[in-house]
Design a protein around this motif. Structure first.
Motif, PDB file in Angstrom:
ATOM      1  N   GLY A 151       0.817  -1.210   0.000  1.00 45.72           N
ATOM      2  CA  GLY A 151       0.000   0.000   0.000  1.00 45.72           C
ATOM      3  C   GLY A 151       0.847   1.255   0.000  1.00 45.72           C
ATOM      4  N   ALA A 152       1.931   1.239   0.764  1.00 45.42           N
ATOM      5  CA  ALA A 152       2.854   2.375   0.770  1.00 45.42           C
ATOM      6  C   ALA A 152       3.474   2.556  -0.615  1.00 45.42           C
ATOM      7  N   ALA A 153       3.822   1.434  -1.265  1.00 46.33           N
ATOM      8  CA  ALA A 153       4.379   1.506  -2.618  1.00 46.33           C
ATOM      9  C   ALA A 153       3.346   2.032  -3.606  1.00 46.33           C
ATOM     10  N   THR A 154       2.088   1.652  -3.412  1.00 46.08           N
ATOM     11  CA  THR A 154       1.016   2.137  -4.279  1.00 46.08           C
ATOM     12  C   THR A 154       0.898   3.650  -4.198  1.00 46.08           C
ATOM     13  N   GLU A 155       0.989   4.198  -3.004  1.00 47.58           N
ATOM     14  CA  GLU A 155       0.919   5.647  -2.844  1.00 47.58           C
ATOM     15  C   GLU A 155       2.071   6.341  -3.563  1.00 47.58           C
ATOM     16  N   ILE A 156       3.246   5.738  -3.525  1.00 50.99           N
ATOM     17  CA  ILE A 156       4.410   6.337  -4.199  1.00 50.99           C
ATOM     18  C   ILE A 156       4.207   6.385  -5.707  1.00 50.99           C
ATOM     19  N   VAL A 157       3.747   5.276  -6.300  1.00 44.63           N
ATOM     20  CA  VAL A 157       3.564   5.270  -7.756  1.00 44.63           C
ATOM     21  C   VAL A 157       2.399   6.165  -8.165  1.00 44.63           C
ATOM     22  N   GLU A 158       1.404   6.250  -7.310  1.00 44.25           N
ATOM     23  CA  GLU A 158       0.273   7.141  -7.564  1.00 44.25           C
ATOM     24  C   GLU A 158       0.747   8.594  -7.658  1.00 44.25           C
ATOM     25  N   GLN A 159       1.580   8.986  -6.712  1.00 43.28           N
ATOM     26  CA  GLN A 159       2.126  10.343  -6.715  1.00 43.28           C
ATOM     27  C   GLN A 159       3.081  10.552  -7.884  1.00 43.28           C
ATOM     28  N   ALA A 160       3.907   9.534  -8.185  1.00 43.07           N
ATOM     29  CA  ALA A 160       4.861   9.654  -9.287  1.00 43.07           C
ATOM     30  C   ALA A 160       4.152   9.851 -10.618  1.00 43.07           C
ATOM     31  N   ALA A 161       2.981   9.230 -10.768  1.00 44.21           N
ATOM     32  CA  ALA A 161       2.228   9.341 -12.012  1.00 44.21           C
ATOM     33  C   ALA A 161       1.298  10.553 -12.025  1.00 44.21           C
TER      34      ALA A 161
END
Length: 256
Positions: A151-161
């Motif tokens: 979930g933490a990784a999901t937030e990172i890719v969400e922000q990166a995109a």
């Protein structure tokens, strides 16, 4: 071995460990078993099942017992007094919680890594093509909760995109996300590359470049209050050693 772990033929499994793990036997005698309790991130289930089988075969009377769940759940259980001997986390942040509580038996070792991938049911009925597809209003997206490593990784890719997801549910382990995708309850989910492989024909994977912004590093350690610290350290050494790396690579994990 109890629970999820299967057994290999003894001779073959011993050969797997001949070069990488000592032959410490249980001291309680042939009639008793020594439980080695390994708390491991849910995404590690398949390779750790295999490692557990080999470890048992090389250690007479040792019964490897696994507890697979989200890393945040596992560290909370250990901090509350659960009888763990080894802890393997899917990210450093949850390992840090164990260390900050003074519950690690040895210095944590980073032993592998994993990256996210979009998982969709076989046939991709919702027509998902990339991360932007996951923002469609009528799409049923499932992700891990923010406190869970995936979930933490999901937030990172969400922000990166530069996107904003609106998931229909946030799960406590990556296995729960995968199950909702393979069962058709979700149109898509964000899981690890290794989980897409584990899903077999029931799931398809879609890679995306932003995944490289959120590579998950997996650390492992012994637990301070373990009654079997020597065995626990041998298991850690197996996981981080050549044989462990070979097995992890076979399931799609990224070597150290």
């Amino acid at each position: 071995m109890r629970g999820l772990v299967r057994r290999l033929p003894g001779a073959a499994a011993v050969m797997l460990l001949a070069a990488g793990c000592g032959g410490v036997a249980a001291t309680e005698g042939a009639e008793d078993t020594v439980p080695l309790r390994v708390y491991a991130a849910a995404s590690l289930q398949q390779p750790f099942d295999e490692l557990g089988e080999a470890f048992e075969a090389a250690h007479d009377g040792v019964d490897v017992e696994f507890n697979f769940a989200g890393s945040s759940t596992l560290v909370q259980q250990i901090r509350q007094g659960a009888p763990a001997d080894v802890f393997a986390s899917a990210n450093p942040e949850n390992m840090d919680k164990l260390v900050e509580a003074g519950l690690h038996g040895s210095a944590p070792v980073d032993f592998t890594a994993n990256t996210l991938m979009i998982a969709v049911p076989a046939g991709n009925p919702a027509g998902v093509t990339d991360l932007t597809s996951l923002t469609q209003e009528d799409l049923h997206l499932v992700v891990c909760a923010p406190e869970v490593p995936c979930g933490a990784a999901t937030e990172i890719v969400e922000q990166a995109a530069g996107l904003t997801f609106s998931p229909v549910s946030e799960e406590q382990s990556v296995t729960d996300v995968l199950n909702k995708v393979t069962s058709g309850e979700a149109d898509a989910g964000l899981v690890y590359v290794t989980d897409v492989a584990r899903g077999g024909d029931a799931v398809e994977g879609i890679a995306f470049p932003e995944a490289q912004e959120a590579v998950n590093i997996y650390p492992i350690t012994t637990v301070k209050d373990s009654e079997h610290l020597e065995l626990a350290q041998e298991f850690v050494d197996l996981v981080s050693g050549p044989r462990g790396q070979e097995i992890l690579d076979g399931y799609g994990f990224v070597g150290r």
